[in-house]
Design a protein around this motif. Structure first.
Motif, mmCIF file in Angstrom:
data_model
loop_
_atom_site.group_PDB
_atom_site.id
_atom_site.type_symbol
_atom_site.label_atom_id
_atom_site.label_comp_id
_atom_site.label_asym_id
_atom_site.label_seq_id
_atom_site.Cartn_x
_atom_site.Cartn_y
_atom_site.Cartn_z
ATOM 1 N N GLU A 4 -24.664 51.574 2.739
ATOM 2 C CA GLU A 4 -25.158 50.260 3.158
ATOM 3 C C GLU A 4 -24.793 49.230 2.107
ATOM 4 N N LEU A 5 -24.081 48.209 2.492
ATOM 5 C CA LEU A 5 -23.700 47.127 1.598
ATOM 6 C C LEU A 5 -24.339 45.834 2.083
ATOM 7 N N PRO A 6 -24.756 44.982 1.171
ATOM 8 C CA PRO A 6 -25.341 43.707 1.598
ATOM 9 C C PRO A 6 -24.294 42.839 2.286
ATOM 10 N N GLY A 7 -24.743 42.029 3.209
ATOM 11 C CA GLY A 7 -23.836 41.123 3.906
ATOM 12 C C GLY A 7 -23.900 41.340 5.401
ATOM 13 N N SER A 8 -22.979 40.715 6.098
ATOM 14 C CA SER A 8 -22.947 40.846 7.549
ATOM 15 C C SER A 8 -21.517 40.681 8.038
#
Length: 103
Positions: A4-8
């Motif tokens: 899971e990586l931050p952002g969209s």
């Protein structure tokens, strides 16, 4: 393992429309320049509105158009990953099969 990586991720409406247009042209057997595609938001889901010519087949036109509409909905959903609620297909012309050319 999923990381899971931050952002969209956001797909621009134009990119979605171009992908749908390419699928529609392939499905209808028509040049992409002659196919119009719209992606509409309807009640939280997306719907397609396609207009363009369709290559003639040996099926009756209405049967071929309904088959194309179903295929378009399935294929565009698979390619874009979008949940598509429906597809409105308008056939603007029939394209005749090209006769084989002598060599």
């Amino acid at each position: 393992m999923t990381l899971e990586l931050p952002g969209s991720v956001r797909i621009a409406p134009r990119a979605l429309r171009q992908a749908v247009r390419a699928v529609a042209a392939e499905t209808l057997g028509a040049p992409p320049s002659e196919v119009r595609a719209e992606v509409l938001e309807r009640g939280g889901s997306l719907a397609l509105r396609i207009a363009g010519p369709m290559r003639r087949t040996h099926q009756p036109l209405l049967v071929a158009a309904e088959d194309a509409r179903r295929h378009l909905l399935e294929r565009a959903g698979a390619i874009t990953g979008a949940a598509l609620a429906g597809c409105e297909l308008r056939i603007t012309a029939c394209i005749a099969h090209e006769a084989p050319r002598a060599r």
